[in-house]
Scaffold this motif. Structure first.
Motif, short mmCIF file in Angstrom:
data_model
loop_
_atom_site.label_atom_id
_atom_site.label_comp_id
_atom_site.label_asym_id
_atom_site.label_seq_id
_atom_site.Cartn_x
_atom_site.Cartn_y
_atom_site.Cartn_z
N LEU A 79 0.71 -1.08 -0.27
CA LEU A 79 -0.16 0.01 0.00
C LEU A 79 0.66 1.63 0.27
O LEU A 79 2.36 0.76 1.08
CB LEU A 79 -1.15 -0.56 1.20
CG LEU A 79 -1.96 -1.21 1.21
CD1 LEU A 79 -2.81 -1.02 2.30
CD2 LEU A 79 -2.59 -1.25 -0.21
N VAL A 81 1.84 4.44 1.55
CA VAL A 81 1.92 5.24 2.44
C VAL A 81 2.90 5.48 2.76
O VAL A 81 3.75 4.98 2.50
CB VAL A 81 1.42 4.20 3.59
CG1 VAL A 81 -0.23 4.08 3.05
CG2 VAL A 81 1.98 3.52 4.04
N ARG A 87 1.75 2.13 9.74
CA ARG A 87 1.68 0.66 9.57
C ARG A 87 0.08 0.75 9.05
O ARG A 87 -0.74 1.54 10.37
CB ARG A 87 1.65 -0.44 10.70
CG ARG A 87 3.05 -0.17 11.00
CD ARG A 87 4.08 -0.38 10.10
NE ARG A 87 5.60 -0.40 10.68
CZ ARG A 87 5.66 0.01 10.77
NH1 ARG A 87 5.74 1.06 10.35
NH2 ARG A 87 7.58 0.11 11.86
N SER A 101 0.83 -2.27 4.48
CA SER A 101 1.88 -1.07 4.05
C SER A 101 3.37 -2.01 4.07
O SER A 101 2.76 -3.27 4.35
CB SER A 101 1.87 -0.11 4.68
OG SER A 101 2.42 -0.47 6.06
#
Length: 538
Positions: A79, A81, A87, A101
């Motif tokens: 993901l 981020v 997290r 992530s």
């Protein structure tokens, strides 16, 4: 019970008395301490709430962005981020991690499965060791609706449809609270260090300010101590600031002036009274000593007559002093206090130019008195020199005490008879106003006129003082002690009247004005019977 004060137990040391300065400083410091403590607690609580809310808002924004990707079946792997203390996981209803992530655990969700609500947004705290982050971690959950995310390739379960029990997904975002906790701890440490220093500084400032404020009070105390320890007659220091202490000092100085004037009058009164009492006593003692030395040659009837004259003089003086003392007591009592509250717009007593009276000291006037009849009865007691009475054409009723008004007329006629050459005239008329003789003022005028030497205009106020006698009246044969006109003034004042001295060309005219009784004596008698006789001179 005995009059001895209670003794302090010997085993306990006496506590030092706290001064006003110390008490005010202690109260101020205590109030500042409580206020600063409450303010510090509120500040820390508000800071903690604000930063935690900011963390929640940032975590929810990240979770909403990931949930939007999940709803569009566009979840990348990993993901996208920012790396660091954040997290992100996407889990299903079975607790399996569908996406994460780069730093997140792909096997174990951040929250236990039984704590995840897939239908609402959540907030929770977990320990940082669980996620490999420092400090406590704030975890928020956001459900993903209307999405069907395929399982990873090779999964035995195959893809889950949206309407299957395992279909709904939930986004979990965890953010470390270490920075936030550190910031709050720094603020708390600063407050704990600066708080005592600030209280100490404010206490020192308060001590100085209170001391400067109370310095004029201490000056007043020192001045009062000097006045008390001395012979009196001093004044208190007046501070330059026009505040409450300045007004207090001015008021106290005015009170000291009045007390000193009262003490001076009292000393003069006592000295005059002692002198007047000593004169007849000395005469009596001298006559008795001379009679004792003459022995059988003493003319005892003549000695008895002389002693009787001195005794009568002494008795009159004592009676006059007692009457004045009672009048003073009545003037200082409740009746005077009540009478001092004169209605607004009422006329003040006329003082000056030989006029005395007007003070509201009525306590005993209890009935109607016909002045013409009273004047004729008193004048009949003075056959030599003859006293001519000029009555008013009609009745002259007033409200008053018959005995006191009789005493006023007796004193005036006695003075006039002593100083006249040929005759004394007493007239009772309606008082005239400034508008002319025909305009009645609601008062009756009683005038006592003699053809004697008169009284100079400069002395007409002074003769109403006690023990005041002019040079031509100081002879012992004159018989007066200087109290007659003082008694007249007090008694006329008690009847709401005035007394004034004027020229008779030749001689002196004494004018006494008394309130006229507008109603008839029959109407007034019923009301007079209901009044209480409270005069202490009766």
């Amino acid at each position: 019970m005995t009059g001895r004060p209670a003794r302090r137990p010997t085993g306990r040391p006496a506590r030092p008395a706290r001064g006003l300065r110390g008490r005010l400083t202690a109260l101020t410091v205590l109030g500042l301490t409580v206020g600063l403590a409450v303010g510090g607690v509120v500040l820390l609580g508000a800071l903690d709430h604000t930063v935690q809310r900011n963390v929640d808002d940032e975590a929810f924004r990240t979770a909403d962005a990931v949930a939007l990707l999940a709803a569009e079946d566009a979840l990348p792997d990993p993901l996208p981020v920012a790396a660091g203390q954040v997290r992100v996981q996407v889990v299903d209803v079975r607790g399996r991690v569908r996406a994460a992530s780069i730093d997140a655990d792909r096997l174990v969700p951040m929250l236990p499965v039984d704590r995840i609500d897939h239908t609402s947004r959540q907030r929770a705290f977990v320990r940082g060791e669980r996620l490999g982050l420092p400090g406590p971690v704030r975890v928020v959950t956001v459900p993903v609706t209307g999405s069907a995310v395929p399982l990873p390739a090779g999964s035995p379960d195959g893809p889950l449809p949206v309407d299957s029990p395992d279909g709904p997904l939930t986004v979990l975002v965890g953010k470390s609270m270490a920075d936030v906790t550190h910031s709050v701890d720094v603020v708390r440490s600063v407050l704990l260090v600066s708080f005592p220093l600030l209280v100490a500084l404010l206490g020192a400032v308060t001590w100085r300010v209170v001391g400067a404020t109370l310095r004029p009070v201490e000056a007043l105390r020192s001045g009062a101590e000097e006045i008390t320890g001395g012979s009196g007659g001093g004044r208190l220091p007046v501070p330059g600031s026009h505040d409450e202490i300045h007004r207090l000092a001015v008021t106290l100085n005015d009170m000291l002036d009045r007390v000193e004037a009262s003490r001076a009058r009292q000393r003069a009164f006592l000295a005059d009274a002692a002198h007047e009492l000593r004169s007849p006593l000395t005469n009596m003692r001298t006559e008795l000593e001379v009679a004792g030395r003459l022995g059988e040659r003493t003319d005892w009837p003549a000695v008895a007559r002389d002693l009787l004259v001195d005794t009568e003089r002494l008795s009159r003086l004592v009676d006059d002093l007692l009457l004045l003392a009672r009048l003073d007591e009545a003037a200082a009592g409740p009746s005077a206090a009540a009478g001092s509250a004169m209605p607004a717009g009422s006329a003040a007593p006329a003082v000056g130019s030989g006029t005395v009276g007007g003070g509201r000291l009525r306590a005993r006037p209890t009935g109607p008195v016909e002045l013409t009849s009273l004047v004729q009865a008193v004048a009949a007691r003075f056959p030599t020199p003859p006293v001519r009475v000029e009555p008013a054409p009609g009745p002259t009723w007033t409200v008053g005490d018959d005995d006191q008004l009789r005493r006023v007329l007796t004193n005036l006629l006695d003075n006039a008879a002593r100083h006249c050459r040929d005759a004394v005239v007493v007239a009772v008329t309606a008082a005239e106003s400034d508008a002319g003789p025909s305009a009645a003022t609601g008062e009756h005028l009683v005038t006592v006129t003699d053809d004697g030497p008169g009284i100079p205009a400069a002395d007409r106020d002074r003769v109403f003082d006690r023990f005041t006698r002019l040079d031509d009246a100081r002879a012992r044969d004159a018989g007066g002690a200087g109290l007659g006109l003082a008694i007249v003034r007090e008694l006329v004042r008690r009847h709401d009247g005035t007394v004034r001295l004027a020229d008779a060309d030749p001689g002196l005219r004494v004018e006494v004005r008394l309130p006229a009784l507008t109603a008839g004596p029959d109407q007034e008698t019923g009301a007079a019977d209901q009044r209480v006789r409270t005069d202490p001179t009766g």
